[in-house]
Design a protein around this motif. Structure first.
Motif, PDB file in Angstrom:
ATOM      1  N   GLU A  61      12.147  -1.752   1.412  1.00 34.23           N
ATOM      2  CA  GLU A  61      11.598  -0.934   0.327  1.00 34.23           C
ATOM      3  C   GLU A  61      11.260  -1.851  -0.843  1.00 34.23           C
ATOM      4  OE1 GLU A  61      13.082   2.218  -3.095  1.00 34.23           O
ATOM      5  OE2 GLU A  61      14.335   1.913  -1.323  1.00 34.23           O
ATOM      6  N   TYR A  62      10.049  -1.714  -1.329  1.00 27.07           N
ATOM      7  CA  TYR A  62       9.693  -2.396  -2.577  1.00 27.07           C
ATOM      8  C   TYR A  62       8.619  -1.595  -3.292  1.00 27.07           C
ATOM      9  CZ  TYR A  62       6.173  -4.674   0.498  1.00 27.07           C
ATOM     10  OH  TYR A  62       5.184  -4.947   1.403  1.00 27.07           O
ATOM     11  N   PHE A  63       8.454  -1.922  -4.569  1.00 29.37           N
ATOM     12  CA  PHE A  63       7.541  -1.173  -5.433  1.00 29.37           C
ATOM     13  C   PHE A  63       6.289  -2.006  -5.650  1.00 29.37           C
ATOM     14  CE2 PHE A  63      11.913  -0.029  -6.521  1.00 29.37           C
ATOM     15  CZ  PHE A  63      11.877   1.331  -6.291  1.00 29.37           C
ATOM     16  N   ILE A  64       5.163  -1.513  -5.152  1.00 24.03           N
ATOM     17  CA  ILE A  64       3.934  -2.307  -5.230  1.00 24.03           C
ATOM     18  C   ILE A  64       3.416  -2.395  -6.659  1.00 24.03           C
ATOM     19  CG2 ILE A  64       3.266  -1.821  -2.859  1.00 24.03           C
ATOM     20  CD1 ILE A  64       1.371   0.306  -3.895  1.00 24.03           C
ATOM     21  N   GLU A  65       3.895  -1.526  -7.569  1.00 23.49           N
ATOM     22  CA  GLU A  65       3.475  -1.609  -8.970  1.00 23.49           C
ATOM     23  C   GLU A  65       4.146  -2.765  -9.705  1.00 23.49           C
ATOM     24  OE1 GLU A  65       3.034   2.719 -10.645  1.00 23.49           O
ATOM     25  OE2 GLU A  65       4.604   2.687  -9.109  1.00 23.49           O
ATOM     26  N   GLY A  66       5.203  -3.306  -9.132  1.00 26.07           N
ATOM     27  CA  GLY A  66       5.912  -4.409  -9.766  1.00 26.07           C
ATOM     28  C   GLY A  66       7.018  -3.938 -10.684  1.00 26.07           C
ATOM     29  N   THR A  96      -4.696  -0.848  -2.897  1.00 27.51           N
ATOM     30  CA  THR A  96      -5.423   0.342  -3.343  1.00 27.51           C
ATOM     31  C   THR A  96      -5.198   1.506  -2.403  1.00 27.51           C
ATOM     32  OG1 THR A  96      -7.118  -1.033  -4.390  1.00 27.51           O
ATOM     33  CG2 THR A  96      -7.710   1.234  -3.884  1.00 27.51           C
ATOM     34  N   GLU A  97      -5.239   1.235  -1.107  1.00 23.29           N
ATOM     35  CA  GLU A  97      -5.033   2.305  -0.118  1.00 23.29           C
ATOM     36  C   GLU A  97      -3.636   2.916  -0.250  1.00 23.29           C
ATOM     37  OE1 GLU A  97      -5.986   4.741   3.245  1.00 23.29           O
ATOM     38  OE2 GLU A  97      -7.283   3.409   2.087  1.00 23.29           O
ATOM     39  N   LEU A  98      -2.630   2.083  -0.430  1.00 18.90           N
ATOM     40  CA  LEU A  98      -1.263   2.594  -0.568  1.00 18.90           C
ATOM     41  C   LEU A  98      -1.109   3.380  -1.867  1.00 18.90           C
ATOM     42  CD1 LEU A  98       0.811  -0.464   0.713  1.00 18.90           C
ATOM     43  CD2 LEU A  98       0.450   1.726   1.879  1.00 18.90           C
ATOM     44  N   ALA A  99      -1.702   2.892  -2.959  1.00 21.66           N
ATOM     45  CA  ALA A  99      -1.624   3.623  -4.225  1.00 21.66           C
ATOM     46  C   ALA A  99      -2.289   4.990  -4.099  1.00 21.66           C
ATOM     47  CB  ALA A  99      -2.283   2.808  -5.343  1.00 21.66           C
ATOM     48  N   PHE A 142      -6.625   6.089  -8.995  1.00 20.38           N
ATOM     49  CA  PHE A 142      -6.258   5.855  -7.599  1.00 20.38           C
ATOM     50  C   PHE A 142      -6.441   7.124  -6.763  1.00 20.38           C
ATOM     51  CE2 PHE A 142      -4.031   2.467  -9.858  1.00 20.38           C
ATOM     52  CZ  PHE A 142      -4.506   1.375  -9.155  1.00 20.38           C
ATOM     53  N   LEU A 143      -7.688   7.592  -6.789  1.00 27.44           N
ATOM     54  CA  LEU A 143      -8.103   8.725  -5.979  1.00 27.44           C
ATOM     55  C   LEU A 143      -8.961   8.234  -4.831  1.00 27.44           C
ATOM     56  CD1 LEU A 143      -9.167  11.433  -8.588  1.00 27.44           C
ATOM     57  CD2 LEU A 143      -7.512  11.760  -6.770  1.00 27.44           C
ATOM     58  N   ALA A 144      -8.799   8.830  -3.660  1.00 25.03           N
ATOM     59  CA  ALA A 144      -9.704   8.522  -2.560  1.00 25.03           C
ATOM     60  C   ALA A 144     -11.032   9.222  -2.828  1.00 25.03           C
ATOM     61  CB  ALA A 144      -9.110   9.003  -1.241  1.00 25.03           C
ATOM     62  N   PRO A 145     -12.142   8.495  -2.932  1.00 20.62           N
ATOM     63  CA  PRO A 145     -13.423   9.138  -3.259  1.00 20.62           C
ATOM     64  C   PRO A 145     -13.828  10.154  -2.206  1.00 20.62           C
ATOM     65  CG  PRO A 145     -13.565   6.736  -3.430  1.00 20.62           C
ATOM     66  CD  PRO A 145     -12.264   7.046  -2.768  1.00 20.62           C
ATOM     67  N   LEU A 167       0.424   2.451 -11.587  1.00 20.99           N
ATOM     68  CA  LEU A 167      -0.040   1.153 -12.056  1.00 20.99           C
ATOM     69  C   LEU A 167      -0.791   0.419 -10.950  1.00 20.99           C
ATOM     70  CD1 LEU A 167       3.148  -0.069 -13.970  1.00 20.99           C
ATOM     71  CD2 LEU A 167       1.182   1.176 -14.881  1.00 20.99           C
ATOM     72  N   ALA A 168      -1.605  -0.529 -11.355  1.00 25.50           N
ATOM     73  CA  ALA A 168      -2.354  -1.329 -10.378  1.00 25.50           C
ATOM     74  C   ALA A 168      -1.379  -2.095  -9.495  1.00 25.50           C
ATOM     75  CB  ALA A 168      -3.290  -2.292 -11.102  1.00 25.50           C
TER      76      ALA A 168
END
Length: 818
Positions: A382-387, A516-519, A660-663, A396-397
């Motif tokens: 488990e980790y947080f991709i936002e940092g 981006t896909e995970l967010a 972070f919306l899927a278009p 967050l990016a």
């Protein structure tokens, strides 16, 4: 035979009663009422290995829930067969491992002679405690249920020690007749046993996780690995020191990083956190965990939740442990490795990492190798991709570090001939939504410019002082899992031919796309609750005050929009009615309810409004398209679908990137569906081939305005940046200058308009806007300056019709004065 059965029953009866009085089943999965057992068919329960305690426990459970009895006998062949048996354990003779014959031959022969009969097999797995398997450790030797099968003495101790912490898992019933073919019964017998062993092994992996090495053994393997050995030699040569001295430093790094997961601590944390959640929250709601359980046995799982609170990793580990899944190893910041707290977290599965180590070659090699060993052995991570935690409430990016290391490790693991090849890696996105977060006060101070307070044991004591406050409910929503192999094959198909490289070129393209896909998948599993719904409406009012009746209507509208046109596929909605949600927000201290002669009002003061903005930002993305559509009608009374599309099309991709919306596959189709939905709700009406605001309906127009104001600050921020950019010729502003001038302009505008929203002029949002414009091709950078073309000028002129003319005039005055 009768006397033997009599003696067996005479012995088993008191043991069953003793077991029933002592043992508590913490988890039964699935619940017996949901088990797809045909109670009219002969049933054979199959255990993973012979154990009297498991048989007696199963007998008690079946009697209590009215399931077919394991004590009955199946009338097959010359001798009746007991309805509960175990797969025989392999034995060693003269140094060789022998596999005893599975016991299903009588059943197979019976079905071959009587094809009209049916027999169902039900696999049963019982776990007395849940120790992660370690090769060493006193606790493993005494009582805990771990990977090696237990002997009689250990099993007796396990029953005594773990009697209050037992899990029983039912497998899906298996029709034996469906496995029969024309081959001899001996082959079919082995086939049935093999299928059952695969089921038991996968379930055991899901519950216990893979075997763990002792921490010292694991660190020794890391330090002596070829990659770390090479780093030691390079660092020793560069610094002019002996390799032995650098190796000691590598050992020190390994001890600093590595977790030391301990079963007694897991049990202690489980009890502690259960008490904590009961004090803090009214409940923890989990949605979508079934798909994770289906993946856990055969895949390496990497959980990637959004990061809103320090409670996140404790909450997720607690939920997974409670639901019969192995808690993951959690990547935690080194700032949490403090006295007392750090040791407890480390034994609960946390491994610690520095914020940055790109300039420390040796530390990077040790950390990369440690992470690789966890992933290659199949340990859940488990980790947080936002940092870090989001201080604004937004997603967050994603940061590239852990994702890049995971991809490199997977490429190494999937090489032919490696131990981990064939075991897929799956990212599990999670959204954790709070009705009230513990750190909301500190987040507000940080947004106003105060420095982040350093974590310490004293800060934990300060948190404990808040336990008497109500914090509402928590939602843990599982998003759509991402299978890494399929993702890489789709976006970077060359990865398979280049996976042997230490730094493959496809990595620089794959990591941002993966982040981006995970967010997007995390945001697609958002949870709407009473607080963020009230925040969405109340902060859209000019003075943070609204009639309770209108608030209730707008809340109902937002939920209806999500039901008809969900902003994301895995969104969860709150239970109850709008009046209940208003009362909930008031009980948690976010709003004030004031009775007036003409009706009740709902208000928020400046401090409450600032706090509510954090919760609004959690779910703002769900209403981006609805808000954008409604906002287009603020200063345009009537619009055709094509006109609406041309008006909002330039802004939509930028919004999708920021939130972070899927278009949508077709923006025009999505807009048409939204227009029809708003018309059905009475907020718009169709007129010939166009849409317009409803005439003579003040409340409907007010609801439409409130909906449009949801997205107004985001659009205005972009308009501010474009105004700043286009007032100067192309190629005269640097990226940093544009961001800083836009921030200053936004801050000034917020002060002049009395807007209590520090995030409105957050520099990170302007930085993200510039990056989005560059990604969409509107901007490009040459010689440290930003350039734009006529297409951006035309799009900006067209988009300006969305905004209030007074706002445009004020921006013009401010920029000219500057």
């Amino acid at each position: 035979m009768a006397w033997r059965s009599f003696l067996t029953n005479l012995l088993h009866t008191p043991l069953r009663r003793l077991l029933a009085a002592w043992v508590e089943l913490r988890l039964i999965e699935p619940e017996p009422e949901q088990l797809a057992i045909d109670r009219h068919l002969p049933t054979l329960y199959v255990l993973a290995h012979p154990a009297l305690s498991d048989v007696l426990l199963l007998e008690n459970l079946c009697d209590r829930h009215g399931l077919p009895s394991p004590r009955s006998r199946l009338d097959v062949g010359q001798r009746p067969l007991r309805a509960c048996l175990a797969l025989p354990a392999a034995k060693r003779r003269f140094g060789r491992r022998s596999s005893p014959t599975p016991p299903f031959t009588p059943l197979i022969d019976h079905l071959a002679a009587h094809p009209e009969d049916q027999i169902q097999l039900v696999p049963i797995s019982v776990f007395w405690g849940r120790a992660p398997g370690k090769r060493f450790g006193l606790w493993k030797l005494l009582a805990a249920d771990s990977w090696p099968f237990t002997g009689r003495l250990r099993r007796a101790l396990a029953v005594i020690v773990n009697g209050k912490n037992v899990e029983l898992h039912f497998g899906a019933p298996l029709r034996l007749s469906e496995l029969l073919d024309t081959r001899p019964s001996a082959i079919t017998n082995r086939k049935v046993a093999r299928l059952l062993r695969v089921h038991f092994r996968r379930l055991r992996t899901r519950v216990l996780g893979p075997d763990l090495s002792h921490r010292r053994t694991l660190i020794d393997g890391v330090v002596t690995s070829p990659t770390v050995k090479q780093a030691i030699a390079e660092v020793a040569s560069a610094q002019g020191r002996s390799e032995a001295r650098i190796e000691k430093r590598a050992w020190r790094y390994g001890r600093e990083i590595a977790s030391d997961m301990s079963y007694p601590v897991l049990r202690f944390m489980d009890r502690l956190l259960e008490h904590l959640w009961n004090r803090l929250y009214d409940g923890v709601e989990v949605q979508g965990l079934a798909q994770v359980k289906a993946l856990a046995g055969a895949h390496t799982l990497v959980y990637v939740p959004c990061h809103r609170s320090h409670i996140d990793y404790l909450l997720l580990s607690y939920v997974l442990y409670r639901e019969g899944l192995m808690p993951p190893h959690v990547a935690a910041g080194r700032n949490l490795d403090m006295p007392l707290i750090g040791g407890l977290l480390r034994r609960g599965g946390a491994f610690f990492m520095r914020r940055s180590f790109k300039d420390n070659r040796l530390y990077g090699a040790v950390f990369n190798e440690y992470l690789h060993r966890l992933l290659s052995r199949g340990h859940p991570l488990e980790y947080f991709i936002e940092g870090g935690r989001s201080r604004s409430g937004r997603m967050l990016a994603p940061r590239p570090g852990m994702l890049a290391m995971s991809l490199r490790s997977h490429a190494r693991t999937s090489l032919p001939g490696t131990s981990g090849s064939g075991r897929g890696l799956v990212f599990v996105p999670l959204y954790i939504g709070y009705e009230k977060v513990l750190e909301s006060g500190s987040y507000l101070k940080e947004l106003k410019g105060l420095r982040k307070r350093k974590e310490s044991p004293l800060s934990v004591l300060r948190v404990l002082g808040q336990l008497r406050q109500p914090f509402g409910r928590v939602a843990v929503n599982i998003g759509e899992p991402l299978h890494l192999d399929a993702f890489l094959d789709r976006h970077t198909p060359q990865w398979r031919s280049q996976r042997a490289l230490s730094r493959p070129p496809w990595l620089t393209r794959a990591v941002p796309r993966l982040g981006t896909e995970l967010a997007q998948r995390i945001n697609a599993a958002a949870a709407l609750n009473a607080v963020n719904l009230v925040a969405l409406v109340l902060l859209a009012t000019p003075h943070r005050a609204i009639e309770a009746r209108l608030l209730a209507r707008q809340l109902r509208l937002l939920v209806t929009l999500q039901r008809r046109l969900p902003g994301a596929p895995h969104v969860s909605l709150p239970e109850g009615e709008p009046e209940d949600w208003i009362a909930r927000a008031a009980d948690l201290g976010f709003i004030e309810r004031r009775d007036q002669a003409l009706g009740e009002l709902v208000l928020a003061d400046a401090a409450q409004a600032s706090l509510l903005s954090w919760y609004r930002n959690n779910v703002l993305h769900l209403f981006a398209l609805a808000g954008l559509t409604a906002f287009a009608f603020h200063y345009n009374a009537r619009l055709r679908l094509a006109e609406l599309h041309d008006l909002v099309a330039p802004s939509w991709p930028i919004l999708c990137r920021e939130l972070f919306l899927a278009p949508s596959a077709s923006l025009e189709a999505a807009l048409h569906a939204m227009l029809e939905t708003l018309a059905d709700e009475g907020l718009l009406e169709s007129w010939r081939d166009a849409w317009q605001r409803p005439r003579g309906q003040l409340e409907a127009n007010e609801c439409l305005q409130l909906l449009g104001r949801l997205i107004q600050p985001t659009l205005e921020r972009g308009f501010l940046l474009l105004t700043t950019l286009l007032r100067r010729p192309s190629g005269t502003l640097s990226r940093e200058a544009l961001i800083e001038q836009s921030r200053q302009l936004a801050e000034r505008l917020a002060l002049l308009s009395g807007l209590e929203a520090p995030e409105f002029f957050d520099v990170r949002l302007f930085d993200g806007l510039v990056e989005s414009l560059q990604s969409e091709g509107w901007l490009w950078q040459e010689q440290q300056c930003l350039h734009y073309g006529q297409s951006l000028e035309r799009a900006a002129r067209q988009a300006s019709t969305l905004f209030d003319p007074a706002l445009r005039q004020r921006l013009l005055q401010i920029t000219e004065a500057r």
